[in-house]
Design a protein around this motif. Structure first.
Motif, PDB file in Angstrom:
ATOM      1  N   ASP A  13      42.901  39.578  40.702  1.00  0.00           N
ATOM      2  CA  ASP A  13      42.242  38.749  39.694  1.00  0.00           C
ATOM      3  C   ASP A  13      42.453  39.339  38.307  1.00  0.00           C
ATOM      4  N   LEU A  14      43.704  39.657  37.970  1.00  0.00           N
ATOM      5  CA  LEU A  14      43.990  40.263  36.671  1.00  0.00           C
ATOM      6  C   LEU A  14      44.002  39.189  35.592  1.00  0.00           C
ATOM      7  N   SER A  17      40.087  39.527  30.498  1.00  0.00           N
ATOM      8  CA  SER A  17      38.757  40.123  30.532  1.00  0.00           C
ATOM      9  C   SER A  17      38.682  41.325  31.481  1.00  0.00           C
ATOM     10  N   SER A  18      39.754  41.597  32.235  1.00  0.00           N
ATOM     11  CA  SER A  18      39.801  42.753  33.135  1.00  0.00           C
ATOM     12  C   SER A  18      40.535  43.934  32.512  1.00  0.00           C
ATOM     13  N   ILE A  19      40.848  43.836  31.216  1.00  0.00           N
ATOM     14  CA  ILE A  19      41.599  44.892  30.537  1.00  0.00           C
ATOM     15  C   ILE A  19      40.793  45.399  29.355  1.00  0.00           C
ATOM     16  N   LEU A  20      40.577  46.698  29.315  1.00  0.00           N
ATOM     17  CA  LEU A  20      39.904  47.335  28.185  1.00  0.00           C
ATOM     18  C   LEU A  20      40.963  47.938  27.277  1.00  0.00           C
ATOM     19  N   ILE A  29      42.934  48.980  33.070  1.00  0.00           N
ATOM     20  CA  ILE A  29      42.580  47.859  33.932  1.00  0.00           C
ATOM     21  C   ILE A  29      41.361  48.251  34.740  1.00  0.00           C
ATOM     22  N   PHE A  30      40.385  47.327  34.863  1.00  0.00           N
ATOM     23  CA  PHE A  30      39.199  47.614  35.652  1.00  0.00           C
ATOM     24  C   PHE A  30      38.866  46.421  36.530  1.00  0.00           C
ATOM     25  N   GLN A  31      37.715  46.425  37.146  1.00  0.00           N
ATOM     26  CA  GLN A  31      37.274  45.430  38.122  1.00  0.00           C
ATOM     27  C   GLN A  31      38.165  45.459  39.363  1.00  0.00           C
ATOM     28  N   PHE A  32      38.246  46.632  39.989  1.00  0.00           N
ATOM     29  CA  PHE A  32      39.088  46.773  41.168  1.00  0.00           C
ATOM     30  C   PHE A  32      38.399  46.298  42.439  1.00  0.00           C
TER      31      PHE A  32
END
Length: 40
Positions: A13-14, A17-20, A29-32
């Motif tokens: 789900d990249l 909003s999943s990138i800081l 990249i987060f929300q793993f």
């Protein structure tokens, strides 16, 4: 994304909003929770 591919990880789900973006435009990249480990 190339680093994740080498490590065998698929982020399902990249999106933006999943990138800081930090200092010096370093991206993380987060929300793993939406990631899976590929079998080699």
């Amino acid at each position: 994304m190339a680093y994740l591919e080498v490590k065998g990880v698929l982020h399902l789900d990249l999106m933006c909003s999943s990138i800081l973006v930090g200092d010096n435009f370093l991206c993380k990249i987060f929300q793993f929770g939406f990631a899976i480990q590929k079998k080699v």
